[in-house]
Design a protein around this motif. Sequence first.
Motif, PDB file in Angstrom:
ATOM      1  N   GLN A 119       7.084   9.062  -7.162  1.00 57.60           N
ATOM      2  CA  GLN A 119       8.468   9.376  -7.517  1.00 57.60           C
ATOM      3  C   GLN A 119       8.744   9.074  -8.987  1.00 57.60           C
ATOM      4  OE1 GLN A 119      10.582   7.036  -4.609  1.00 57.60           O
ATOM      5  NE2 GLN A 119      10.647   8.705  -3.133  1.00 57.60           N
ATOM      6  N   ILE A 120       8.232   7.953  -9.489  1.00 64.04           N
ATOM      7  CA  ILE A 120       8.428   7.580 -10.887  1.00 64.04           C
ATOM      8  C   ILE A 120       7.787   8.615 -11.805  1.00 64.04           C
ATOM      9  CG2 ILE A 120       7.765   5.894 -12.665  1.00 64.04           C
ATOM     10  CD1 ILE A 120       8.188   3.722 -10.442  1.00 64.04           C
ATOM     11  N   ASN A 121       6.586   9.074 -11.452  1.00 69.41           N
ATOM     12  CA  ASN A 121       5.921  10.096 -12.263  1.00 69.41           C
ATOM     13  C   ASN A 121       6.736  11.387 -12.309  1.00 69.41           C
ATOM     14  OD1 ASN A 121       3.671   8.631 -13.101  1.00 69.41           O
ATOM     15  ND2 ASN A 121       2.532   9.109 -11.255  1.00 69.41           N
ATOM     16  N   GLU A 122       7.257  11.802 -11.174  1.00 69.98           N
ATOM     17  CA  GLU A 122       8.066  13.024 -11.120  1.00 69.98           C
ATOM     18  C   GLU A 122       9.352  12.864 -11.930  1.00 69.98           C
ATOM     19  OE1 GLU A 122       8.557  13.664  -6.918  1.00 69.98           O
ATOM     20  OE2 GLU A 122       6.455  14.239  -6.651  1.00 69.98           O
ATOM     21  N   LEU A 123      10.016  11.727 -11.762  1.00 73.19           N
ATOM     22  CA  LEU A 123      11.252  11.482 -12.506  1.00 73.19           C
ATOM     23  C   LEU A 123      10.995  11.347 -14.008  1.00 73.19           C
ATOM     24  CD1 LEU A 123      12.984   8.975 -10.071  1.00 73.19           C
ATOM     25  CD2 LEU A 123      13.714  11.311 -10.574  1.00 73.19           C
ATOM     26  N   SER A 124       9.877  10.735 -14.372  1.00 73.65           N
ATOM     27  CA  SER A 124       9.532  10.576 -15.788  1.00 73.65           C
ATOM     28  C   SER A 124       9.363  11.929 -16.458  1.00 73.65           C
ATOM     29  CB  SER A 124       8.240   9.765 -15.953  1.00 73.65           C
ATOM     30  OG  SER A 124       8.426   8.459 -15.497  1.00 73.65           O
ATOM     31  N   LEU A 125       8.671  12.830 -15.778  1.00 75.60           N
ATOM     32  CA  LEU A 125       8.485  14.171 -16.325  1.00 75.60           C
ATOM     33  C   LEU A 125       9.826  14.869 -16.518  1.00 75.60           C
ATOM     34  CD1 LEU A 125       6.644  16.468 -17.209  1.00 75.60           C
ATOM     35  CD2 LEU A 125       6.435  17.132 -14.801  1.00 75.60           C
ATOM     36  N   GLU A 126      10.711  14.734 -15.534  1.00 76.59           N
ATOM     37  CA  GLU A 126      12.033  15.338 -15.639  1.00 76.59           C
ATOM     38  C   GLU A 126      12.829  14.734 -16.793  1.00 76.59           C
ATOM     39  OE1 GLU A 126      16.063  15.934 -12.927  1.00 76.59           O
ATOM     40  OE2 GLU A 126      14.222  15.268 -11.952  1.00 76.59           O
ATOM     41  N   ILE A 127      12.766  13.419 -16.934  1.00 78.69           N
ATOM     42  CA  ILE A 127      13.505  12.734 -17.999  1.00 78.69           C
ATOM     43  C   ILE A 127      12.976  13.146 -19.372  1.00 78.69           C
ATOM     44  CG2 ILE A 127      13.864  10.464 -19.081  1.00 78.69           C
ATOM     45  CD1 ILE A 127      14.058   9.363 -16.157  1.00 78.69           C
ATOM     46  N   VAL A 128      11.659  13.198 -19.520  1.00 80.03           N
ATOM     47  CA  VAL A 128      11.068  13.593 -20.807  1.00 80.03           C
ATOM     48  C   VAL A 128      11.467  15.026 -21.150  1.00 80.03           C
ATOM     49  CG1 VAL A 128       8.877  14.117 -21.964  1.00 80.03           C
ATOM     50  CG2 VAL A 128       9.166  11.941 -20.770  1.00 80.03           C
ATOM     51  N   ASN A 129      11.367  15.926 -20.194  1.00 82.61           N
ATOM     52  CA  ASN A 129      11.723  17.325 -20.455  1.00 82.61           C
ATOM     53  C   ASN A 129      13.188  17.459 -20.861  1.00 82.61           C
ATOM     54  OD1 ASN A 129       9.155  18.316 -19.941  1.00 82.61           O
ATOM     55  ND2 ASN A 129       9.580  18.744 -17.793  1.00 82.61           N
TER      56      ASN A 129
ATOM     57  N   ASN B 147       0.820  -1.204   0.000  1.00 81.08           N
ATOM     58  CA  ASN B 147       0.000   0.000   0.000  1.00 81.08           C
ATOM     59  C   ASN B 147       0.852   1.251   0.000  1.00 81.08           C
ATOM     60  OD1 ASN B 147      -2.194  -1.672   0.169  1.00 81.08           O
ATOM     61  ND2 ASN B 147      -2.407  -1.481   2.367  1.00 81.08           N
ATOM     62  N   VAL B 148       1.787   1.336   0.904  1.00 85.79           N
ATOM     63  CA  VAL B 148       2.547   2.554   1.125  1.00 85.79           C
ATOM     64  C   VAL B 148       3.618   2.755   0.072  1.00 85.79           C
ATOM     65  CG1 VAL B 148       4.015   3.761   2.760  1.00 85.79           C
ATOM     66  CG2 VAL B 148       2.099   2.439   3.583  1.00 85.79           C
ATOM     67  N   GLN B 149       4.463   1.772  -0.101  1.00 84.15           N
ATOM     68  CA  GLN B 149       5.577   1.941  -1.022  1.00 84.15           C
ATOM     69  C   GLN B 149       5.116   2.087  -2.456  1.00 84.15           C
ATOM     70  OE1 GLN B 149       8.412  -1.183  -0.307  1.00 84.15           O
ATOM     71  NE2 GLN B 149       9.493   0.038   1.187  1.00 84.15           N
ATOM     72  N   THR B 150       4.071   1.380  -2.836  1.00 83.34           N
ATOM     73  CA  THR B 150       3.584   1.490  -4.202  1.00 83.34           C
ATOM     74  C   THR B 150       3.169   2.917  -4.505  1.00 83.34           C
ATOM     75  OG1 THR B 150       2.878  -0.816  -4.240  1.00 83.34           O
ATOM     76  CG2 THR B 150       1.870   0.640  -5.853  1.00 83.34           C
ATOM     77  N   LYS B 151       2.416   3.537  -3.622  1.00 85.48           N
ATOM     78  CA  LYS B 151       1.994   4.925  -3.834  1.00 85.48           C
ATOM     79  C   LYS B 151       3.190   5.863  -3.877  1.00 85.48           C
ATOM     80  CE  LYS B 151      -2.543   4.499  -1.691  1.00 85.48           C
ATOM     81  NZ  LYS B 151      -3.386   4.897  -0.549  1.00 85.48           N
ATOM     82  N   LEU B 152       4.105   5.705  -2.939  1.00 84.31           N
ATOM     83  CA  LEU B 152       5.276   6.560  -2.874  1.00 84.31           C
ATOM     84  C   LEU B 152       6.134   6.410  -4.126  1.00 84.31           C
ATOM     85  CD1 LEU B 152       7.167   8.483  -1.254  1.00 84.31           C
ATOM     86  CD2 LEU B 152       8.256   6.416  -0.363  1.00 84.31           C
ATOM     87  N   PHE B 153       6.409   5.176  -4.519  1.00 89.83           N
ATOM     88  CA  PHE B 153       7.269   4.941  -5.667  1.00 89.83           C
ATOM     89  C   PHE B 153       6.604   5.381  -6.971  1.00 89.83           C
ATOM     90  CE2 PHE B 153       9.734   1.387  -3.310  1.00 89.83           C
ATOM     91  CZ  PHE B 153      10.447   2.349  -2.631  1.00 89.83           C
ATOM     92  N   LEU B 154       5.285   5.197  -7.100  1.00 85.94           N
ATOM     93  CA  LEU B 154       4.599   5.680  -8.296  1.00 85.94           C
ATOM     94  C   LEU B 154       4.687   7.194  -8.406  1.00 85.94           C
ATOM     95  CD1 LEU B 154       1.404   3.441  -8.584  1.00 85.94           C
ATOM     96  CD2 LEU B 154       3.291   3.617 -10.197  1.00 85.94           C
TER      97      LEU B 154
END
Length: 121
Positions: free
Chosen positions: A88-98, A79-86
Motif C-alpha cells: 500500500q505504501i508503494n502504491e501511495l508513494s507512486l501516486e504522491i510523487v506523480n 508477516n501479513v501486515q508488513t507485506k500488505l502495508f508495504l
Amino acid sequence: MKIDINNSTPIYEQIYKQLLEYITTGLMQANDKLPSVRELSSSIHINPNTVVKAYRLLEEQGFIYSLPGKGSFVSSKQNVQTKLFLQQINELSLEIVNKSKYIGMNFEELCQLLKQTWEDK
C-alpha cells in the motif's frame, strides 16, 4: 458482523472485508480464534459454504491459518501486515510523487511535507 443482502458486493466478500478490517486494525490479534464456519454462518443466517469461501481467501493471503480439528486463527501480524502495508505504501508513494510532480513540487518540498506530516502524527 453485518451483512447487507441488498448490497451488490457478494456476501463472502463482505465477510472477507470485515474480517480483514478487524485483523489489520488490531481488533483481532495474532492467534485469536475466528468463529467456526457453523457458528458464523448460523449467526448471520447464510450458507456455510459462503463462510468457507471467505475464510479460504483470508488463508490464501496469509491473514489466517487453520488447524485441523481446532479451527481458524489470526496469523502473526508481522508477516501479513508488513507485506500488505508495504504494498500500500508503494502504491501511495507512486501516486504522491506523480501528483507532486504534476503541480510542480520539487523533491525537497515533498520531503519537508512528509517530515511535517510524520512529526504531526
